[in-house]
Design a protein around this motif. Structure first.
Motif, mmCIF file in Angstrom:
data_model
loop_
_atom_site.group_PDB
_atom_site.id
_atom_site.type_symbol
_atom_site.label_atom_id
_atom_site.label_comp_id
_atom_site.label_asym_id
_atom_site.label_seq_id
_atom_site.Cartn_x
_atom_site.Cartn_y
_atom_site.Cartn_z
ATOM 1 N N SER A 19 0.527 17.715 5.945
ATOM 2 C CA SER A 19 1.457 16.798 5.014
ATOM 3 C C SER A 19 0.020 15.898 4.867
ATOM 4 O O SER A 19 -0.585 15.133 5.961
ATOM 5 N N ARG A 21 -2.750 12.533 4.061
ATOM 6 C CA ARG A 21 -2.815 11.539 4.181
ATOM 7 C C ARG A 21 -3.840 11.289 4.083
ATOM 8 O O ARG A 21 -4.708 11.522 2.849
ATOM 9 N N ARG A 98 6.181 8.660 -9.772
ATOM 10 C CA ARG A 98 6.350 7.616 -8.356
ATOM 11 C C ARG A 98 5.161 8.319 -7.566
ATOM 12 O O ARG A 98 4.768 9.677 -7.032
ATOM 13 N N SER A 99 4.244 7.911 -7.179
ATOM 14 C CA SER A 99 3.332 7.474 -6.417
ATOM 15 C C SER A 99 2.739 6.374 -5.989
ATOM 16 O O SER A 99 2.291 5.434 -6.606
ATOM 17 N N ASN A 100 2.703 6.853 -4.565
ATOM 18 C CA ASN A 100 2.679 5.917 -3.519
ATOM 19 C C ASN A 100 0.432 5.827 -3.695
ATOM 20 O O ASN A 100 -0.001 5.229 -2.822
ATOM 21 N N ALA A 104 -0.741 2.335 -0.787
ATOM 22 C CA ALA A 104 -1.122 2.012 0.365
ATOM 23 C C ALA A 104 -2.002 2.742 1.318
ATOM 24 O O ALA A 104 -3.112 3.176 0.927
ATOM 25 N N ARG A 108 -1.585 6.933 5.712
ATOM 26 C CA ARG A 108 0.427 6.596 5.689
ATOM 27 C C ARG A 108 0.160 8.118 4.675
ATOM 28 O O ARG A 108 -1.294 8.367 3.601
ATOM 29 N N VAL A 109 1.398 9.018 4.365
ATOM 30 C CA VAL A 109 1.157 9.793 4.435
ATOM 31 C C VAL A 109 1.630 9.635 2.688
ATOM 32 O O VAL A 109 2.283 9.015 1.956
ATOM 33 N N LEU A 110 1.370 10.664 2.169
ATOM 34 C CA LEU A 110 1.371 10.685 0.315
ATOM 35 C C LEU A 110 2.687 10.917 -0.087
ATOM 36 O O LEU A 110 3.355 11.833 0.648
ATOM 37 N N SER A 111 3.268 10.610 -0.704
ATOM 38 C CA SER A 111 4.894 9.989 -1.333
ATOM 39 C C SER A 111 4.444 10.648 -2.785
ATOM 40 O O SER A 111 3.573 9.924 -4.130
ATOM 41 N N MET A 112 4.761 11.324 -3.399
ATOM 42 C CA MET A 112 4.477 11.898 -5.272
ATOM 43 C C MET A 112 6.433 12.426 -4.977
ATOM 44 O O MET A 112 6.912 12.907 -4.698
ATOM 45 N N HIS A 113 6.536 11.898 -6.764
ATOM 46 C CA HIS A 113 7.821 12.041 -7.773
ATOM 47 C C HIS A 113 7.498 12.860 -8.065
ATOM 48 O O HIS A 113 6.771 12.645 -9.517
#
Length: 136
Positions: A19, A21, A98-100, A104, A108-113
Motif C-alpha cells: 500500500s 504511503r 477524489r484523492s487524499n 493527508a 497515511r495510506v493513499l486513497s484514490m477514487h
C-alpha cells in the motif's frame, strides 16, 4: 518536482510496501522518451502497483505505465504495442473524483477514487491520444 506535468518522470526507489504511503514517493526526471508518461520497470516482480498509483496521484494528467520483466512497449507515434512474455499495467488518473494526496499526512495510506487500470499482454496496443487499449 515543480515541472512534473511537462517532463516524464521515474519513481525513485521507495519503501517497497504494497500500500502506498503518501510520503514514500520521491520523483526524479526521466529520460523523456514518451511525453506525459511515468514508466516503472520490473513492475509485477517487485510489487510496484502502489508506487505507480502514488506517482499518478501526484501527477494525474500523466499516464502511469508499469512494465514487467522480459516485456516492453514500442513507441510507435501515438500507439504503444506490447511485446514480450510479461504484462504491462497502465494507470490513468485523469478521471479521478477524489484523492487524499494533497491533504493527508505523509504516513497515511493513499486513497484514490475512479482510477482506470488497463492490464495488457503481448500483441495488445495502447492508443495514447484516446487513452484506450486495442486488442491485437
Amino acid at each position: 518536482m515543480a515541472n512534473a506535468a511537462r517532463l516524464p518522470s521515474t519513481p525513485r526507489p521507495g519503501s517497497g510496501r504494497e500500500s502506498h504511503r503518501i510520503g514514500d514517493l520521491h520523483m526524479v526526471p526521466g529520460l523523456g522518451l514518451i511525453p506525459n508518461v511515468i514508466i516503472d520497470q520490473h513492475f509485477a516482480e517487485r510489487g510496484r502497483i502502489g508506487r505507480l498509483l502514488g506517482a499518478v496521484a501526484h501527477n494525474p494528467r500523466m499516464l502511469g505505465i508499469g512494465i514487467d520483466e522480459d516485456t516492453a512497449i514500442v513507441a510507435e507515434a501515438d500507439v504503444l504495442p506490447v511485446i514480450g512474455s510479461g504484462g504491462v499495467t497502465i494507470i490513468d488518473a485523469s478521471a479521478v473524483t477524489r484523492s487524499n494526496i494533497a491533504e493527508a499526512k505523509p504516513d497515511r495510506v493513499l486513497s484514490m477514487h475512479d482510477v482506470t487500470l488497463h492490464a495488457l499482454s503481448a500483441g495488445d496496443r495502447f492508443h495514447l491520444p484516446t487513452r484506450r487499449p486495442r486488442a491485437p
